[in-house]
Design a protein around this motif. Sequence first.
Motif, PDB file in Angstrom:
ATOM      1  N   TRP A  57       0.821  -1.217   0.000  1.00  0.00           N
ATOM      2  CA  TRP A  57       0.000   0.000   0.000  1.00  0.00           C
ATOM      3  C   TRP A  57       0.852   1.264   0.000  1.00  0.00           C
ATOM      4  O   TRP A  57       0.544   2.216  -0.707  1.00  0.00           O
ATOM      5  CB  TRP A  57      -0.944   0.011   1.210  1.00  0.00           C
ATOM      6  N   CYS A 103       3.896   1.671  -1.141  1.00  0.00           N
ATOM      7  CA  CYS A 103       4.554   1.873  -2.433  1.00  0.00           C
ATOM      8  C   CYS A 103       3.562   2.322  -3.505  1.00  0.00           C
ATOM      9  O   CYS A 103       3.905   3.056  -4.422  1.00  0.00           O
ATOM     10  CB  CYS A 103       5.259   0.596  -2.889  1.00  0.00           C
ATOM     11  N   ALA A 104       2.310   1.868  -3.390  1.00  0.00           N
ATOM     12  CA  ALA A 104       1.311   2.258  -4.391  1.00  0.00           C
ATOM     13  C   ALA A 104       0.713   3.622  -4.069  1.00  0.00           C
ATOM     14  O   ALA A 104      -0.020   4.201  -4.876  1.00  0.00           O
ATOM     15  CB  ALA A 104       0.212   1.203  -4.482  1.00  0.00           C
ATOM     16  N   PRO A 142       1.737   6.801  -3.925  1.00  0.00           N
ATOM     17  CA  PRO A 142       1.823   7.965  -4.823  1.00  0.00           C
ATOM     18  C   PRO A 142       0.744   7.943  -5.901  1.00  0.00           C
ATOM     19  O   PRO A 142       0.049   8.938  -6.108  1.00  0.00           O
ATOM     20  CB  PRO A 142       3.213   7.830  -5.449  1.00  0.00           C
ATOM     21  N   TRP A 143       0.585   6.763  -6.536  1.00  0.00           N
ATOM     22  CA  TRP A 143      -0.425   6.722  -7.592  1.00  0.00           C
ATOM     23  C   TRP A 143      -1.837   6.848  -7.027  1.00  0.00           C
ATOM     24  O   TRP A 143      -2.682   7.525  -7.616  1.00  0.00           O
ATOM     25  CB  TRP A 143      -0.327   5.442  -8.429  1.00  0.00           C
ATOM     26  N   ILE A 144      -2.097   6.197  -5.875  1.00  0.00           N
ATOM     27  CA  ILE A 144      -3.442   6.271  -5.289  1.00  0.00           C
ATOM     28  C   ILE A 144      -3.794   7.736  -5.010  1.00  0.00           C
ATOM     29  O   ILE A 144      -4.872   8.212  -5.386  1.00  0.00           O
ATOM     30  CB  ILE A 144      -3.533   5.425  -4.001  1.00  0.00           C
ATOM     31  N   GLY A 182      -2.370  10.384  -6.373  1.00  0.00           N
ATOM     32  CA  GLY A 182      -2.423  11.062  -7.677  1.00  0.00           C
ATOM     33  C   GLY A 182      -3.754  10.815  -8.353  1.00  0.00           C
ATOM     34  O   GLY A 182      -4.362  11.720  -8.921  1.00  0.00           O
ATOM     35  N   PHE A 183      -4.226   9.569  -8.273  1.00  0.00           N
ATOM     36  CA  PHE A 183      -5.514   9.228  -8.881  1.00  0.00           C
ATOM     37  C   PHE A 183      -6.639  10.043  -8.244  1.00  0.00           C
ATOM     38  O   PHE A 183      -7.487  10.588  -8.936  1.00  0.00           O
ATOM     39  CB  PHE A 183      -5.778   7.727  -8.722  1.00  0.00           C
ATOM     40  N   ILE A 225      -6.343  12.937  -6.531  1.00  0.00           N
ATOM     41  CA  ILE A 225      -6.190  14.386  -6.698  1.00  0.00           C
ATOM     42  C   ILE A 225      -6.333  14.820  -8.155  1.00  0.00           C
ATOM     43  O   ILE A 225      -6.941  15.837  -8.449  1.00  0.00           O
ATOM     44  CB  ILE A 225      -4.812  14.851  -6.170  1.00  0.00           C
ATOM     45  N   PHE A 226      -5.749  14.050  -9.078  1.00  0.00           N
ATOM     46  CA  PHE A 226      -5.685  14.524 -10.471  1.00  0.00           C
ATOM     47  C   PHE A 226      -6.674  13.847 -11.407  1.00  0.00           C
ATOM     48  O   PHE A 226      -6.798  14.237 -12.556  1.00  0.00           O
ATOM     49  CB  PHE A 226      -4.263  14.356 -11.020  1.00  0.00           C
ATOM     50  N   THR A 227      -7.339  12.783 -10.964  1.00  0.00           N
ATOM     51  CA  THR A 227      -8.291  12.123 -11.855  1.00  0.00           C
ATOM     52  C   THR A 227      -9.685  12.051 -11.234  1.00  0.00           C
ATOM     53  O   THR A 227     -10.621  12.680 -11.724  1.00  0.00           O
ATOM     54  CB  THR A 227      -7.812  10.703 -12.222  1.00  0.00           C
ATOM     55  N   PRO A 239     -10.978  15.612  -9.833  1.00  0.00           N
ATOM     56  CA  PRO A 239     -11.374  16.474 -10.952  1.00  0.00           C
ATOM     57  C   PRO A 239     -12.621  15.988 -11.687  1.00  0.00           C
ATOM     58  O   PRO A 239     -13.438  16.799 -12.117  1.00  0.00           O
ATOM     59  CB  PRO A 239     -10.146  16.420 -11.879  1.00  0.00           C
ATOM     60  N   MET A 240     -12.809  14.659 -11.801  1.00  0.00           N
ATOM     61  CA  MET A 240     -13.992  14.175 -12.496  1.00  0.00           C
ATOM     62  C   MET A 240     -15.261  14.569 -11.742  1.00  0.00           C
ATOM     63  O   MET A 240     -16.257  14.960 -12.348  1.00  0.00           O
ATOM     64  CB  MET A 240     -13.920  12.656 -12.688  1.00  0.00           C
ATOM     65  N   ILE A 262     -15.514  17.157  -9.679  1.00  0.00           N
ATOM     66  CA  ILE A 262     -15.643  18.613  -9.853  1.00  0.00           C
ATOM     67  C   ILE A 262     -16.230  18.927 -11.226  1.00  0.00           C
ATOM     68  O   ILE A 262     -17.131  19.750 -11.364  1.00  0.00           O
ATOM     69  CB  ILE A 262     -14.264  19.300  -9.704  1.00  0.00           C
ATOM     70  N   SER A 263     -15.725  18.238 -12.228  1.00  0.00           N
ATOM     71  CA  SER A 263     -16.169  18.479 -13.598  1.00  0.00           C
ATOM     72  C   SER A 263     -17.662  18.216 -13.736  1.00  0.00           C
ATOM     73  O   SER A 263     -18.397  19.006 -14.344  1.00  0.00           O
ATOM     74  CB  SER A 263     -15.371  17.590 -14.546  1.00  0.00           C
TER      75      SER A 263
END
Lengths: 300, 273
Positions: free
Chosen positions: A17, A19-20, A22-24, A26-27, A29-31, A34-35, A37-38
């Motif tokens: 968990w 090690c994963a 950063p991507w979690i 990132g997913f 915050i950035f994906t 935003p979806m 919010i969009s």
Amino acid sequence: MLNRIRWARHEETIAGWICALPWILGFLIFTAGPMVISLYISFHEYNVLQPPLYIGFENYIRMFDGGPESELFWKSLYNTVYMTVIGVPLTLLVALLSALLLNVPVKGQALFRTCFYVPSIVPLVANSLLWMWLLNSRYGILNMVLGFFGIKGPAWLASPVWSKPAMILMSAWQCGSPMLIFLAGLQGIPNSLYEAARVDGASGLKQFTHITLPLLTPTIFFNLIMGIINTMQIFVRGYIMTNGGPADSTLFYVLNLYFNAFRYFRMGYASALAWILFIIVLVVTLIQVRFSERWVHYEL
Amino acid sequence: MRRLRSLGIYVLLILVSVVYLFPVVWMVSTSLKTDPQIVRIPPNLIPSPVRWANYGDALRTINFLRAAKNTLYITGMNIIGNILSSSIVAYSFARLRWKGRELLFGIMLSTLMLPFAVTMVPQYLIFRNLGWVNTFKPLWVPAFFGSPFYIFLLRQFMLTLPNSYDDAARIDGCSSFGIYWRIIMPLIKPALTVVAMFTFTTHWNDFLGPLIYLSREELYTFALALQKFQSDYVVNWAQLMAASSVMTLPIIALFFAGQRYFIQGVVMSGIKG
């Protein structure tokens, strides 16, 4: 000993968990964030300066109600579908023919492969400027070559009829990525199949239609999916070379979206456009996956 | 007969190569021409006299040094971010066993299909709220959270390494993080090279990101500066082609230096199907 193994398992789960993470993050915050919010913004009128104003489905209705925005929406969708339906198969055909040519075992194969691939590494902005020059109606080399053969070349980027074909020509020239993927697919077909076919007396054409083509269908399928997804989002060329013109003939879907978001600051409408694009891409991809069972073979 | 056939193949290969290479050659040729040569009909392939000054003029107009510095900064940060973050996430997906791994990996793969246009507007709103518009941060911070495509690429590569390495290290008391840093990282250098090269190319070429986030001239990247040059000035084809050639040159050099890695990366991206 058992304790140690148990601890090792435990440690691995925690480490997994962490090690994963950063991507979690990132997913989220950035994906995912935003979806959400969009989606929220797409039901609002929002110009960044004033707080969002709830307007229900108004932004979505605007696309289909026949008004001026709706006209641009359909126009941009048509332009994008045009590029996809005509451009993608044509580009893949050029890529496949190039890969077949490169797959013939001759000396200097690597050198030719490099030559074929060079256009695909020219940066998009530089490439757009280069093609503006090549396609220049008066001094462009393309029309001069056509003129040499007695053909009067069209005005290309300045013509509403020829602007999209001109950009398709560019895409076909930059077909390096699908070409390399086709080449890898071709090299993955076992030689023994061709040998067996030759023993049976199959001609070159028969070998192509009965061995090469069927075994290449997974590669064709992959290139088709990626090609369609990428072309549905075409942007840079329309922005740099023609600014959407002439007569909105290169106003592509994402270009229309960009103008709405960052020129007119209509963030709500732009978000609604984004969601409709998402749905279109999703449906098109699902339909392809569904129909792939009929023509994609993973073995002979 | 066999000889004749292979001769035919060569002729075909050379002809097609010429078609592929000609536009690039023409770009360089135009970049060295004087104005009268540019509008000459019929045109010459080899410029005479050669006007090298086009390069100096073009690079001064777009403030090449500043644009190159900005681009290299963004590119460099993205390379560092992608190499550190994407590799550790890939390590988790490839070599550690934990609950929820398959589900999260599936989600990650599906984001590869997500059109960037969907997150473009809300991401802008988020970065705007953070006060990051007209800074480089929106263009490199996300790289430190890993990029799905590179995570996937590195995971595929890590799966090919034998598990016995990890097991041996674990028996010697090495922690999971120790295995990542001391055993896996040195072994995946070729794949990291692919990631670095792809990242460099992507961000050297990126246009939409800088277009959205950078409006102050001193922040322009090369791609943005080049486009502004084209839209602001009367069309000067020799200078535009000179600047375009300069922008293309590092990518071509990189491609020739690491062709093997480059091609491997493109091909690996196609194997997931």
